[in-house]
Design a protein around this motif. Structure first.
Motif, mmCIF file in Angstrom:
data_model
loop_
_atom_site.group_PDB
_atom_site.id
_atom_site.type_symbol
_atom_site.label_atom_id
_atom_site.label_comp_id
_atom_site.label_asym_id
_atom_site.label_seq_id
_atom_site.Cartn_x
_atom_site.Cartn_y
_atom_site.Cartn_z
ATOM 1 N N ARG A 67 2.529 1.042 -6.956
ATOM 2 C CA ARG A 67 1.748 2.553 -6.904
ATOM 3 C C ARG A 67 0.737 2.491 -8.265
ATOM 4 O O ARG A 67 -0.455 2.647 -7.909
ATOM 5 N N GLU B 87 0.790 -1.271 -0.124
ATOM 6 C CA GLU B 87 -0.003 0.000 0.194
ATOM 7 C C GLU B 87 0.825 1.003 0.121
ATOM 8 O O GLU B 87 0.993 2.115 1.049
ATOM 9 N N ALA C 28 -2.138 -0.053 -7.579
ATOM 10 C CA ALA C 28 -3.083 0.542 -6.420
ATOM 11 C C ALA C 28 -3.858 1.689 -6.946
ATOM 12 O O ALA C 28 -5.018 1.854 -7.168
ATOM 13 N N GLU C 29 -3.451 2.527 -8.125
ATOM 14 C CA GLU C 29 -4.049 3.481 -9.027
ATOM 15 C C GLU C 29 -4.984 2.867 -9.765
ATOM 16 O O GLU C 29 -6.072 3.121 -10.053
ATOM 17 N N ARG C 30 -4.659 1.539 -10.303
ATOM 18 C CA ARG C 30 -5.350 0.945 -11.171
ATOM 19 C C ARG C 30 -6.759 0.279 -10.541
ATOM 20 O O ARG C 30 -7.718 0.295 -10.963
ATOM 21 N N ARG C 31 -6.230 -0.231 -9.281
ATOM 22 C CA ARG C 31 -7.366 -0.624 -8.460
ATOM 23 C C ARG C 31 -8.534 0.335 -8.112
ATOM 24 O O ARG C 31 -9.453 0.205 -8.149
ATOM 25 N N ARG C 32 -7.879 1.535 -7.711
ATOM 26 C CA ARG C 32 -8.797 2.736 -7.517
ATOM 27 C C ARG C 32 -9.616 3.095 -8.557
ATOM 28 O O ARG C 32 -10.828 3.267 -8.564
ATOM 29 N N LEU C 33 -9.043 3.026 -9.908
ATOM 30 C CA LEU C 33 -9.680 3.444 -11.205
ATOM 31 C C LEU C 33 -10.688 2.561 -11.314
ATOM 32 O O LEU C 33 -11.937 2.792 -11.646
ATOM 33 N N ALA D 79 -12.555 0.601 -9.152
ATOM 34 C CA ALA D 79 -13.429 0.536 -8.144
ATOM 35 C C ALA D 79 -14.133 1.935 -8.602
ATOM 36 O O ALA D 79 -15.395 1.811 -8.354
ATOM 37 N N SER D 80 -13.831 2.916 -9.148
ATOM 38 C CA SER D 80 -14.404 4.169 -9.473
ATOM 39 C C SER D 80 -15.217 3.695 -10.812
ATOM 40 O O SER D 80 -16.296 4.189 -10.766
#
Length: 424
Positions: free
Chosen positions: A175, A70, A178-183, A185-186
């Motif tokens: 990183r 993370e 993680a950004e891809r996971r946030r994207l 999820a969005s």
């Protein structure tokens, strides 16, 4: 390979790299201790220093793993007001390593793990500074056996650079993951919101369909059943007002014919079929309802045709026929007329229907204000007819005055494609 599979593979790769990092430090410490013992280093200080190094590392290893899985936001080289817990732990690890190196130079190569951790746990500037300080120690202690040489400087320098680059690259990879996971999820949240909006839109369309169907039924019931009942009621009242058996018989025949016609019309409305009078065309249908009106009321009804009004689309014919029925119903109930003229005329790209009577007339504004156009008190028919015509791009106008009769004029564009939903 799906996005979920790629994310799973990347997460597995990160876990394996963390495990390799732990094993690397343990191996370097074990190898260093073995070499130091082989060269005659005092065992007790060596084992104590090595044990302290491993114990301190074990205490903070979880922090290093969490930072790998993370990562925080990208750093510009500033420490954001101070070192995080992982940074302080790393400084403690460096202190333990310095003690172990002081006991035996063979433990100097544990520095490779320190360089890796510096890249993970510190901002870039802090990692470079700490890496250079550790490199100085390595170079200073690394030539203890063979003496100073170019290899003693270049080798550790390359190792430090490689370790820092590897750790920073891994941080960037994690990183980005993680950004891809946030994207994702969005995007999933946006998709769920879109599905909810789609469901709301579908519900609104269903409600609009129900409302349109209710409007259609109310119009058709008014134009068929309600007018039929009104006709039968007037004929029945006329029958009770005369003692002439022949007249009563004729009225009963008219009542029976009207009831049969409107019963058939009701069945067609329920089945959403075209009205029976239109099976032979609009002109014949208007003549037929005008003839029936004259027979039932005794009011002279004349039909005139000006130009070509045939070949109209069914929605136009139905709307004009309903308008004629509504106008005649108003003449029957309110006008006290002696004569009514229905005119079908071609007007350029439009078709016009005029219904003119010589009845008592009224003041349109006062009549509308008094009735408020409520279905229970009458006045609904012309409003419904006007709505039908406007749906097709046409309109309806009413001209009247006390003692001057009434003129109802409807027009609609020929061949319009904006047909009402199942108007018949």
């Amino acid at each position: 390979m799906s996005t979920a599979d790629r994310e799973s593979d990347q997460a597995g790769m990160v876990r394996r790299l963390v495990l390799v990092q732990h094993l690397l430090l343990v191996v370097l410490v074990v190898v260093g201790v073995a070499r130091a013992l082989a060269t005659g280093t005092a065992p007790l200080p060596l084992l104590l220093a090595s044990a302290a190094l491993l114990l301190w590392y074990a205490v903070g290893a979880r922090a290093a793993s969490v930072r790998l899985r993370e990562p925080g936001p990208r750093s510009s080289g500033r420490t954001d007001g101070g070192l995080r817990a992982g940074g302080w732990w790393l400084l403690g690890l460096v202190a333990c390593w310095l003690v172990a190196t002081a006991v035996s130079p063979d433990l100097v190569w544990v520095a490779f793990s320190v360089w890796l951790l510096a890249g993970h746990l510190l901002p870039l500037r802090g990692a470079v500074v700490l890496g250079l300080l550790v490199l100085v120690v390595v170079v200073a202690r690394g030539g203890h056996a063979e003496g100073w040489s170019t290899a003693a400087v270049v080798g550790p320098s390359v190792g430090a650079l490689f370790a820092l680059a590897l750790s920073r690259g891994l941080q960037a990879l994690v990183r980005d993951n993680a950004e891809r996971r946030r994207l994702i999820a969005s995007l999933v949240a946006a998709q769920e919101e879109a599905e909810e909006l789609h469901a709301e839109l579908a519900q609104a369309q269903r409600e609009a369909g129900v409302l349109a169907e209710r409007t259609r039924l109310s119009r058709d019931i008014h134009d068929t059943l309600a007018q039929g009942f009104s006709s039968i009621l007037l004929l029945a009242r006329a029958g009770t007002a005369t003692d002439d058996p022949v007249g009563q018989r004729r009225l009963l025949d008219q009542i029976g014919a009207s009831a049969a016609d409107h019963l058939d019309e009701a069945r067609r409305v329920v089945g959403a079929l075209a009205p029976a009078p239109l099976e032979s065309g609009l002109t014949d249908a208007v003549r037929r309802i005008a003839g029936r009106f004259e027979d039932e009321t005794g009011v002279e009804a004349q039909v005139r045709v000006d130009g070509d009004v045939g070949g109209l689309p069914p929605p136009l014919e139905v709307t004009l026929l309903r308008t004629a029925q509504t106008a005649l119903a108003n003449v029957r109930q309110h006008a006290s007329a002696h004569r009514v003229v229905l005119t079908l005329a071609e007007a350029g790209e439009s078709v016009r229907l005029d219904v003119v009577d010589d009845g008592r007339g009224f003041v349109p504004g006062e009549e509308t204000g008094a009735r408020r156009e409520t279905p229970s008190r009458g006045g609904y028919g012309l409003r419904a007819a006007r709505e039908r015509l406007r749906e097709l791009g046409g309109d309806l106008e009413v001209e009247s005055g006390p003692g001057r009769g009434t003129a109802v004029s409807a027009h609609v564009p020929r061949g319009t494609g904006r047909a009402p939903r199942r108007s018949w």
